[in-house]
Write a protein that holds these residues in place. Structure first.
Motif, mmCIF file in Angstrom:
data_model
loop_
_atom_site.group_PDB
_atom_site.id
_atom_site.type_symbol
_atom_site.label_atom_id
_atom_site.label_comp_id
_atom_site.label_asym_id
_atom_site.label_seq_id
_atom_site.Cartn_x
_atom_site.Cartn_y
_atom_site.Cartn_z
ATOM 1 N N ARG A 50 0.198 -8.275 11.356
ATOM 2 C CA ARG A 50 1.247 -7.729 12.217
ATOM 3 C C ARG A 50 1.481 -8.649 13.411
ATOM 4 O O ARG A 50 0.573 -8.904 14.185
ATOM 5 C CB ARG A 50 0.840 -6.353 12.751
ATOM 6 N N GLU A 51 2.720 -9.098 13.543
ATOM 7 C CA GLU A 51 3.065 -9.984 14.662
ATOM 8 C C GLU A 51 2.829 -9.317 16.010
ATOM 9 O O GLU A 51 2.454 -9.979 16.973
ATOM 10 C CB GLU A 51 4.513 -10.466 14.544
ATOM 11 N N GLU A 52 3.056 -8.009 16.061
ATOM 12 C CA GLU A 52 2.893 -7.316 17.346
ATOM 13 C C GLU A 52 1.428 -7.245 17.804
ATOM 14 O O GLU A 52 1.150 -6.924 18.947
ATOM 15 C CB GLU A 52 3.510 -5.910 17.305
ATOM 16 N N ASN A 53 0.498 -7.569 16.899
ATOM 17 C CA ASN A 53 -0.925 -7.512 17.240
ATOM 18 C C ASN A 53 -1.496 -8.852 17.679
ATOM 19 O O ASN A 53 -2.707 -8.967 17.849
ATOM 20 C CB ASN A 53 -1.739 -6.986 16.053
ATOM 21 N N THR A 54 -0.647 -9.865 17.833
ATOM 22 C CA THR A 54 -1.166 -11.177 18.212
ATOM 23 C C THR A 54 -0.202 -11.903 19.135
ATOM 24 O O THR A 54 1.011 -11.666 19.091
ATOM 25 C CB THR A 54 -1.447 -12.051 16.968
ATOM 26 N N ASP A 55 -0.782 -12.784 19.942
ATOM 27 C CA ASP A 55 0.037 -13.660 20.775
ATOM 28 C C ASP A 55 0.296 -14.980 20.057
ATOM 29 O O ASP A 55 1.168 -15.743 20.453
ATOM 30 C CB ASP A 55 -0.668 -13.946 22.110
ATOM 31 N N ASP A 56 -0.492 -15.244 19.016
ATOM 32 C CA ASP A 56 -0.395 -16.518 18.298
ATOM 33 C C ASP A 56 0.362 -16.316 16.985
ATOM 34 O O ASP A 56 -0.225 -16.169 15.916
ATOM 35 C CB ASP A 56 -1.795 -17.082 18.049
ATOM 36 N N LYS A 57 1.688 -16.307 17.091
ATOM 37 C CA LYS A 57 2.543 -16.056 15.917
ATOM 38 C C LYS A 57 2.384 -17.150 14.856
ATOM 39 O O LYS A 57 2.433 -16.880 13.671
ATOM 40 C CB LYS A 57 4.016 -15.960 16.331
ATOM 41 N N GLU A 58 2.176 -18.381 15.298
ATOM 42 C CA GLU A 58 2.034 -19.494 14.356
ATOM 43 C C GLU A 58 0.766 -19.341 13.518
ATOM 44 O O GLU A 58 0.789 -19.551 12.302
ATOM 45 C CB GLU A 58 2.034 -20.842 15.090
ATOM 46 N N ALA A 59 -0.328 -18.964 14.145
ATOM 47 C CA ALA A 59 -1.584 -18.745 13.403
ATOM 48 C C ALA A 59 -1.398 -17.624 12.384
ATOM 49 O O ALA A 59 -1.894 -17.710 11.256
ATOM 50 C CB ALA A 59 -2.724 -18.415 14.361
ATOM 51 N N LEU A 60 -0.665 -16.601 12.771
ATOM 52 C CA LEU A 60 -0.398 -15.490 11.862
ATOM 53 C C LEU A 60 0.412 -15.964 10.661
ATOM 54 O O LEU A 60 0.119 -15.606 9.523
ATOM 55 C CB LEU A 60 0.342 -14.376 12.608
ATOM 56 N N ARG A 61 1.421 -16.790 10.912
ATOM 57 C CA ARG A 61 2.238 -17.325 9.807
ATOM 58 C C ARG A 61 1.397 -18.212 8.887
ATOM 59 O O ARG A 61 1.571 -18.187 7.667
ATOM 60 C CB ARG A 61 3.443 -18.081 10.360
ATOM 61 N N GLN A 62 0.503 -18.982 9.471
ATOM 62 C CA GLN A 62 -0.363 -19.841 8.663
ATOM 63 C C GLN A 62 -1.298 -19.002 7.790
ATOM 64 O O GLN A 62 -1.506 -19.323 6.608
ATOM 65 C CB GLN A 62 -1.168 -20.788 9.553
ATOM 66 N N LEU A 63 -1.846 -17.926 8.355
ATOM 67 C CA LEU A 63 -2.720 -17.044 7.581
ATOM 68 C C LEU A 63 -1.928 -16.362 6.468
ATOM 69 O O LEU A 63 -2.400 -16.249 5.339
ATOM 70 C CB LEU A 63 -3.381 -16.015 8.499
ATOM 71 N N ASP A 64 -0.709 -15.949 6.764
ATOM 72 C CA ASP A 64 0.169 -15.351 5.753
ATOM 73 C C ASP A 64 0.396 -16.344 4.607
ATOM 74 O O ASP A 64 0.284 -15.984 3.429
ATOM 75 C CB ASP A 64 1.494 -14.948 6.393
ATOM 76 N N SER A 65 0.682 -17.585 4.946
ATOM 77 C CA SER A 65 0.894 -18.626 3.921
ATOM 78 C C SER A 65 -0.381 -18.881 3.127
ATOM 79 O O SER A 65 -0.325 -19.110 1.918
ATOM 80 C CB SER A 65 1.354 -19.930 4.573
ATOM 81 N N LEU A 66 -1.515 -18.849 3.803
ATOM 82 C CA LEU A 66 -2.800 -19.062 3.116
ATOM 83 C C LEU A 66 -3.061 -17.937 2.117
ATOM 84 O O LEU A 66 -3.444 -18.189 0.973
ATOM 85 C CB LEU A 66 -3.939 -19.158 4.132
ATOM 86 N N TYR A 67 -2.815 -16.693 2.530
ATOM 87 C CA TYR A 67 -2.990 -15.567 1.606
ATOM 88 C C TYR A 67 -2.043 -15.698 0.412
ATOM 89 O O TYR A 67 -2.408 -15.413 -0.723
ATOM 90 C CB TYR A 67 -2.760 -14.229 2.321
ATOM 91 N N GLU A 68 -0.808 -16.128 0.665
ATOM 92 C CA GLU A 68 0.153 -16.331 -0.419
ATOM 93 C C GLU A 68 -0.358 -17.413 -1.380
ATOM 94 O O GLU A 68 -0.288 -17.260 -2.611
ATOM 95 C CB GLU A 68 1.513 -16.731 0.155
ATOM 96 N N TYR A 69 -0.878 -18.499 -0.830
ATOM 97 C CA TYR A 69 -1.430 -19.587 -1.647
ATOM 98 C C TYR A 69 -2.607 -19.085 -2.486
ATOM 99 O O TYR A 69 -2.703 -19.392 -3.677
ATOM 100 C CB TYR A 69 -1.867 -20.739 -0.730
ATOM 101 N N MET A 70 -3.496 -18.292 -1.874
ATOM 102 C CA MET A 70 -4.648 -17.749 -2.605
ATOM 103 C C MET A 70 -4.183 -16.929 -3.798
ATOM 104 O O MET A 70 -4.732 -17.047 -4.900
ATOM 105 C CB MET A 70 -5.501 -16.869 -1.679
ATOM 106 N N THR A 71 -3.165 -16.113 -3.580
ATOM 107 C CA THR A 71 -2.634 -15.274 -4.652
ATOM 108 C C THR A 71 -2.095 -16.126 -5.797
ATOM 109 O O THR A 71 -2.363 -15.849 -6.972
ATOM 110 C CB THR A 71 -1.528 -14.355 -4.085
#
Length: 129
Positions: free
Chosen positions: A73-94
């Motif tokens: 959730r973007e609203e739960n972090t100040d580091d939006k870029e790190a969140l996007r990177q983690l989202d991409s990593l989870y997508e890659y894992m899948t």
């Protein structure tokens, strides 16, 4: 009553109790642990040639990672870029797990496990709020 059935029932009840008492931080840890456990089991099924079990376990792992991804959730972090990177990593894992399932390649499962262990070690280092 069958002793194995009784044990499984106890484990199920115990697991539900742990989940109901767990903090959100601990729930994420439990999901990651579950994904790692299922990947190890999938590799075992792959080694035994148990294709249906391998597919089931990889699918369960993908479901867990999809759940982790959905919980970002973007609203739960100040580091939006790190969140996007983690989202991409989870997508890659899948994608890698889907490929591992289709091609019967345990190395791809190992790669995803290493990535998830890295994410989990970072998560474990964060003290629950």
């Amino acid at each position: 009553m069958n002793p194995m059935r009784a044990l499984r029932q106890y484990q199920k009840v115990n697991s539900h109790a742990q989940i109901s008492e767990a903090s959100p931080h601990r729930l994420i840890q439990m999901l990651m642990e579950g994904a790692l456990e299922r990947m190890a089991q999938a590799k075992g099924a792959m080694a035994r040639g148990d294709i249906p079990q391998k597919a089931l376990l990889i699918t369960k792992t993908i479901d867990i990672i999809t759940g982790l991804r959905a919980g970002l959730r973007e609203e739960n972090t100040d580091d939006k870029e790190a969140l996007r990177q983690l989202d991409s990593l989870y997508e890659y894992m899948t994608k890698q797990l889907t490929l591992a399932n289709a091609k019967n390649e345990p190395e791809l499962i190992d790669e995803v496990a290493r990535l998830l262990i890295t994410v989990k070690s970072g998560w474990d280092a964060i003290a629950p709020e």
